[in-house]
Design a protein around this motif. Structure first.
Motif, PDB file in Angstrom:
ATOM      1  N   LEU A  16       0.832  -1.215   0.000  1.00 20.31           N
ATOM      2  CA  LEU A  16       0.000   0.000   0.000  1.00 20.31           C
ATOM      3  C   LEU A  16       0.860   1.256   0.000  1.00 20.31           C
ATOM      4  CD1 LEU A  16      -2.867  -1.054   2.451  1.00 20.31           C
ATOM      5  CD2 LEU A  16      -2.880  -1.027  -0.055  1.00 20.31           C
ATOM      6  N   ASN A  17       2.016   1.118  -0.639  1.00 19.25           N
ATOM      7  CA  ASN A  17       2.948   2.243  -0.749  1.00 19.25           C
ATOM      8  C   ASN A  17       3.858   1.950  -1.934  1.00 19.25           C
ATOM      9  OD1 ASN A  17       5.698   3.598  -0.175  1.00 19.25           O
ATOM     10  ND2 ASN A  17       4.293   4.655   1.244  1.00 19.25           N
ATOM     11  N   VAL A  18       3.845   2.829  -2.915  1.00 18.58           N
ATOM     12  CA  VAL A  18       4.606   2.592  -4.146  1.00 18.58           C
ATOM     13  C   VAL A  18       6.098   2.570  -3.879  1.00 18.58           C
ATOM     14  CG1 VAL A  18       5.085   3.445  -6.479  1.00 18.58           C
ATOM     15  CG2 VAL A  18       2.765   3.577  -5.556  1.00 18.58           C
ATOM     16  N   THR A  19       6.564   3.466  -3.001  1.00 20.36           N
ATOM     17  CA  THR A  19       8.001   3.535  -2.716  1.00 20.36           C
ATOM     18  C   THR A  19       8.497   2.238  -2.076  1.00 20.36           C
ATOM     19  OG1 THR A  19       7.896   5.934  -2.443  1.00 20.36           O
ATOM     20  CG2 THR A  19       9.816   4.804  -1.508  1.00 20.36           C
ATOM     21  N   ARG A  20       7.755   1.771  -1.051  1.00 23.57           N
ATOM     22  CA  ARG A  20       8.164   0.522  -0.395  1.00 23.57           C
ATOM     23  C   ARG A  20       8.059  -0.661  -1.366  1.00 23.57           C
ATOM     24  NH1 ARG A  20       5.049   2.487   4.029  1.00 23.57           N
ATOM     25  NH2 ARG A  20       3.406   0.968   3.571  1.00 23.57           N
ATOM     26  N   ALA A  21       7.038  -0.687  -2.206  1.00 23.30           N
ATOM     27  CA  ALA A  21       6.885  -1.763  -3.184  1.00 23.30           C
ATOM     28  C   ALA A  21       8.047  -1.766  -4.171  1.00 23.30           C
ATOM     29  CB  ALA A  21       5.563  -1.620  -3.928  1.00 23.30           C
ATOM     30  N   ALA A  22       8.483  -0.566  -4.585  1.00 24.26           N
ATOM     31  CA  ALA A  22       9.606  -0.464  -5.522  1.00 24.26           C
ATOM     32  C   ALA A  22      10.878  -1.007  -4.892  1.00 24.26           C
ATOM     33  CB  ALA A  22       9.787   0.990  -5.948  1.00 24.26           C
ATOM     34  N   GLU A  23      11.093  -0.669  -3.598  1.00 28.75           N
ATOM     35  CA  GLU A  23      12.273  -1.184  -2.900  1.00 28.75           C
ATOM     36  C   GLU A  23      12.217  -2.713  -2.805  1.00 28.75           C
ATOM     37  OE1 GLU A  23      12.157   0.820   0.822  1.00 28.75           O
ATOM     38  OE2 GLU A  23      12.932   2.723   0.016  1.00 28.75           O
TER      39      GLU A  23
END
Length: 296
Positions: A16-23
């Motif tokens: 539920l967070n694009v930044t964390r998903a990208a990491e």
């Protein structure tokens, strides 16, 4: 839509967070956002609703997430199944055997060990005489076949030696030599021999005839039997005498006795036949295991 798009979507749906998903995915945040937007455009619905702290799934996103997880799980299972099949750990192995081969303990031990080592491989068994089994092998009806090995050498077939069995005399209990523990084969020169037709089992036929000739006589042709187990029954019915592989003596038919032969030992070989060009892993696994059980 590609599987990677589904993986990208599920990573964002779980974080539920694009930044964390990208990491988590090991890619940059901008490319991931672009991929999610492209997926939404392709599907014609919004999968996420942006908030100040990240994203939340829309109703369409919730519905897609359930199916997306199933798709990835099915894909994982499909890959694992393919890899397992490639290692010969699943599928079907068709095994042929002659009637006499089935009595040899090596055969049952090998099949039992293979089933334990490869429980997801289904075994189908087909019985036939040597000529039939070699035809089945050529046609691909069986993958391997236990046969009595003689001088035949069919094109495209290789034989793996499994065991050498001594031959024993089988007599009706009423025979004049029935009480003997050991019998000279020459003493049976006047008796009719119950045998399989040579076309059905050339090896067994030739071993019997060859042993008789070695003992100084031509065997008297008696009643022909359709299979080896029938030989014992016909001997019990007093149609004559015969020679059988030692493992066949497990057939305890009333009215017959078994005896060893004096003089030069007479034996017959058991082999596992396979197609030379056979490349299936499950067949290779069976052949490799057979080498460990070979008694030659």
């Amino acid at each position: 839509m590609e599987l990677r798009h589904i993986r990208y979507f599920l990573a964002v749906a779980e974080e539920l967070n694009v930044t964390r998903a990208a990491e988590r995915l090991g890619i940059g945040q901008p490319p991931l956002s672009q991929q999610i937007h492209a997926l939404e455009d392709e599907m014609g619905v919004r999968l996420f609703r942006r908030t100040g702290h990240g994203v939340v799934l829309t109703e369409a996103g919730e519905a897609f997430a359930a199916d997306a997880r199933r798709i990835l799980n099915d894909t994982r299972i499909a890959v694992e199944n393919a890899q397992s099949a490639g290692r010969g750990e699943m599928g079907q192995l068709n095994i042929g055997f002659t009637g006499s081969a089935a009595f040899n303990p090596v055969v049952s031990q090998l099949i039992r060990a293979y089933r334990q080592a490869f429980p997801n491989v289904t075994l189908t068994l087909a019985e036939g005489n040597t000529a039939q089994l070699l035809a089945y092998l050529d046609a691909g009806t069986v993958d391997v076949a236990f046969v009595r090995l003689g001088s035949q050498s069919p094109v495209g077939v290789e034989f793996h030696h499994i065991a050498v069995e001594p031959m024993r005399v089988v007599l009706p209990v009423t025979h004049r030599l029935a009480k003997k523990k050991k019998i000279a084969l020459s003493a049976l020169a006047e008796d009719p021999f119950v045998m399989l037709p040579r076309v059905a089992s050339p090896t067994l036929h030739d071993v019997i005839v060859g042993a008789c000739r070695e003992a100084g006589f031509e065997p008297v042709a008696g009643q022909q039997a359709p299979q080896l187990s029938s030989v014992v029954n016909l001997v019990a019915a007093e149609f004559g005498v015969s020679l059988v592989p030692a493992s066949v003596c497990q057939i305890q038919v009333e009215g017959v006795v078994y005896a060893d032969m004096t003089g030069k030992a007479v034996s017959i070989r058991l082999a596992l036949a396979s197609r030379i060009e056979a490349t299936q892993a499950k067949t290779a696994n069976f052949l490799d295991m057979a080498l460990g059980f070979a008694q030659v």
